[in-house]
Design a protein around this motif. Structure first.
Motif, short mmCIF file in Angstrom:
data_model
loop_
_atom_site.label_atom_id
_atom_site.label_comp_id
_atom_site.label_asym_id
_atom_site.label_seq_id
_atom_site.Cartn_x
_atom_site.Cartn_y
_atom_site.Cartn_z
N THR A 107 46.02 44.00 48.87
CA THR A 107 45.27 43.15 47.71
C THR A 107 45.43 41.58 48.16
O THR A 107 44.31 40.92 47.89
CB THR A 107 45.67 43.57 46.22
OG1 THR A 107 45.67 45.17 46.16
CG2 THR A 107 45.09 42.84 45.11
N SER A 142 41.68 38.94 42.78
CA SER A 142 42.69 39.78 43.21
C SER A 142 44.17 39.57 42.75
O SER A 142 44.60 40.59 42.87
CB SER A 142 42.64 39.87 44.86
OG SER A 142 42.93 38.75 45.26
N MET A 162 49.84 48.58 48.74
CA MET A 162 48.71 48.26 47.88
C MET A 162 48.94 46.64 47.64
O MET A 162 47.79 45.96 47.40
CB MET A 162 48.70 48.94 46.70
CG MET A 162 48.05 50.48 46.76
SD MET A 162 48.56 51.45 45.28
CE MET A 162 47.58 50.69 43.90
N ASN A 215 41.02 45.31 53.27
CA ASN A 215 40.11 46.26 52.24
C ASN A 215 40.29 47.77 52.40
O ASN A 215 40.33 48.44 51.40
CB ASN A 215 38.73 45.79 52.82
CG ASN A 215 38.48 44.46 52.39
OD1 ASN A 215 39.27 43.87 51.76
ND2 ASN A 215 37.17 44.00 52.72
N SER A 221 43.56 40.72 51.04
CA SER A 221 41.97 40.85 50.78
C SER A 221 41.39 39.61 50.07
O SER A 221 40.25 39.18 50.66
CB SER A 221 41.87 42.23 49.99
OG SER A 221 40.66 42.30 49.89
N GLY A 223 42.83 48.07 39.62
CA GLY A 223 42.07 47.90 40.64
C GLY A 223 40.73 47.20 40.64
O GLY A 223 39.91 47.01 41.66
N ALA A 277 43.73 48.86 51.04
CA ALA A 277 43.71 48.77 49.61
C ALA A 277 43.13 50.14 49.07
O ALA A 277 43.43 50.66 48.21
CB ALA A 277 43.15 47.51 49.23
N VAL A 335 40.21 43.82 42.80
CA VAL A 335 40.29 44.01 44.19
C VAL A 335 38.92 44.67 44.81
O VAL A 335 38.39 44.48 45.82
CB VAL A 335 41.46 44.52 44.56
CG1 VAL A 335 41.79 46.02 44.19
CG2 VAL A 335 41.67 44.27 46.28
N ARG A 336 38.27 45.65 43.90
CA ARG A 336 37.41 46.31 44.33
C ARG A 336 35.97 45.39 44.41
O ARG A 336 35.22 45.70 44.96
CB ARG A 336 37.10 47.47 43.39
CG ARG A 336 38.05 48.98 43.63
CD ARG A 336 37.55 49.95 42.99
NE ARG A 336 38.53 51.44 43.38
CZ ARG A 336 39.43 51.80 42.68
NH1 ARG A 336 39.72 51.32 41.69
NH2 ARG A 336 39.98 52.89 43.19
N SER A 342 44.80 42.20 40.28
CA SER A 342 45.21 43.43 40.52
C SER A 342 46.69 43.53 41.07
O SER A 342 47.21 44.64 40.90
CB SER A 342 44.22 43.92 41.82
OG SER A 342 43.01 44.08 41.34
N VAL A 343 47.23 42.59 41.88
CA VAL A 343 48.54 42.44 42.08
C VAL A 343 49.31 42.61 41.02
O VAL A 343 50.33 43.29 40.91
CB VAL A 343 48.75 41.21 42.94
CG1 VAL A 343 50.38 40.86 43.31
CG2 VAL A 343 47.98 41.09 44.15
N THR A 366 45.54 52.18 38.89
CA THR A 366 44.73 51.89 40.15
C THR A 366 43.29 51.75 39.93
O THR A 366 42.50 51.10 40.56
CB THR A 366 44.91 53.11 41.12
OG1 THR A 366 44.76 54.38 40.65
CG2 THR A 366 46.41 53.16 41.56
#
Length: 451
Positions: free
Chosen positions: A323, A432, A319, A356, A326, A259, A359, A262-263, A435-436, A255
């Motif tokens: 993502t 993103s 999640m 967002n 987002s 992550g 997530a 996505v952050r 992140s997936v 994460t």
């Protein structure tokens, strides 16, 4: 709710600044992307000082640290309001970051130490409510303030909320002190600080005309070397300021490392969507604030049903879905044209806000699955540090993309146009997908004990 006051202050500060950037740039007569340093400096300062916050809390107690941090944050905000140059704003934003670095981990640590696992989702939802409210009112306040008064009031606005936070904390927040602060790892702190600042500043200045290419290469090289030295120094050690062994916990590493993309998307939206609306589409600050506020409205609306959704579907599916949405919603911003319906833009921003929020809450909760209480303090600090570093990377990356596209279109970043924005939104939004791929490695039942 009291210890979540810093979330409100930081949310208002970030979202209100995004709306006010064009007005500040015009007032100080500087290129608008140069003000990007003010945003990056704050986020970078947060990341730099966060590693020391856990030791400081253990050494001096939560109440004292919390009140001192809010006071520093408010004082620095007042100084930003009195600044007369970009350099002064950047320096005062660094001071703000020092206060912010000590504010946020206190609240999260209190929750993680005192709330039973079965109630952690509800606690995290309530903890993020003030921040969500701040992101709703921030763009609106920013638009009205720069239209009806001076941009300097966007910084002065933090002072009364800071005073309120201090008074409530003195009355209600327990002065917990573990008495086990131990030795402060100054060597590790310096290596981590130099490494992070070198890497972020390198990304911030590469391809820009602010500094020479040789200076950028030098700063980046120093950051890389310092980061490698910290990895070697901290390997197989638990007495360092941030033990990297924390990444041995699968959910935490997935994460927090997985992550990051996505952050980056989440951190870029409150800054660059208002910039697109004002610079690219000619919106007034008030129109921009009213439109971009839908990003936060979506984040607020999803709150009441988020716990039920997590209990029904689990962390992993939510999640991944959040993502994808987002990144897609962020990329859609690059498709706007002067004739795009305002209702369509508000709908896209609403969906982005929902995604967002979902997530961030799921990542910030399931990431601590399996993390023992004995290392919870440092894990909390490391997670917050990763989050702030990701957001500063996002701001720097988006600004870099804007600079490249502006030059490709035959003009400087000082004269941004609508055509400069699409590629930046597509590139950052597409990140993103990474992140997936990371979240798909989580077991389907990860975080079941938290539901």
């Amino acid at each position: 709710m009291i210890v979540a006051v810093p979330m409100f202050l930081q949310a208002v500060d970030t979202s209100i600044l995004g709306t006010a950037l064009p007005s500040i740039a015009a007032s100080l007569n500087v290129e608008i992307l140069r003000l990007n340093f003010a945003i990056t400096a704050y986020l970078l300062s947060l990341a730099l000082f966060l590693p020391a916050s856990g030791w400081i809390m253990d050494r001096f107690g939560t109440r004292h640290v919390f009140c001192a941090a809010v006071a520093i944050f408010s004082l620095a905000s007042a100084l930003c309001g009195a600044a007369t140059s970009v350099t002064q704003i950047v320096l005062f934003r660094i001071l703000q970051g020092l206060g912010g670095a000590m504010m946020v981990p206190v609240g999260r640590l209190i929750l993680l130490r005192s709330i039973p696992p079965g109630q952690l989702i509800v606690a995290m939802l309530w903890f993020t409510v003030p921040g969500t409210i701040g992101r709703v009112v921030g763009p609106l306040l920013g638009g009205f303030i720069v239209t009806l008064a001076s941009w300097r009031w966007i910084f002065l606005l933090n002072i009364p909320f800071g005073v309120l936070g201090i008074l409530l904390s003195l009355k209600f927040v327990p002065d917990a002190q573990s008495g086990k602060a131990g030795r402060f790892d100054f060597t590790g702190f310096m290596l981590m600080a130099v490494g992070l600042s070198g890497l972020i500043c390198g990304l911030e200045t590469i391809g820009r005309n602010f500094v020479s290419l040789s200076a950028t290469i030098l700063v980046t090289s120093i950051g890389i070397v310092a980061s490698i030295c910290y990895w070697i120094y901290s390997r197989d050690r638990d007495d360092v300021i941030i033990p990297l062994s924390i990444f041995g916990h699968r959910a935490f590493s997935i994460t927090n490392i997985g992550g990051v993309p996505v952050r980056i998307v989440v951190g870029s939206a409150p800054i660059f969507v208002p910039l697109l609306l004002q610079i690219g589409m000619g919106f007034t600050p008030i129109q921009s604030g009213l439109t971009s506020a839908w990003l936060s409205v979506g984040a607020f609306v999803i709150r009441p049903i988020m716990r039920h959704a997590i209990n029904k579907f689990g962390f992993k599916p939510l999640m991944i879905t959040a993502t994808v949405l987002s990144g897609a919603a962020f990329s859609v911003n690059g498709l706007y044209s002067p004739g795009t319906s305002i209702y369509f833009m508000c709908a896209v921003l609403f969906v982005a806000g929902v995604a967002n929020s979902l997530a961030m809450v799921t990542m910030n909760t399931v990431g601590f699955s399996g993390v023992g209480k004995q290392i919870m303090s440092k894990a909390t600090v490391l997670s917050t540090m990763m989050q702030q570093t990701s957001m500063s990377l996002g701001v720097a990356l988006f600004a870099y993309c804007l600079s490249i596209t502006a030059r490709a279109h035959g003009h400087s970043a000082e004269d941004l146009t609508m055509s400069d924005f699409p590629m930046a939104f597509f590139i950052v939004g597409g990140l993103s997908c990474l992140s997936v791929a990371a979240f798909s490695r989580l077991p389907a039942n990860e975080g079941a004990e938290l539901r």
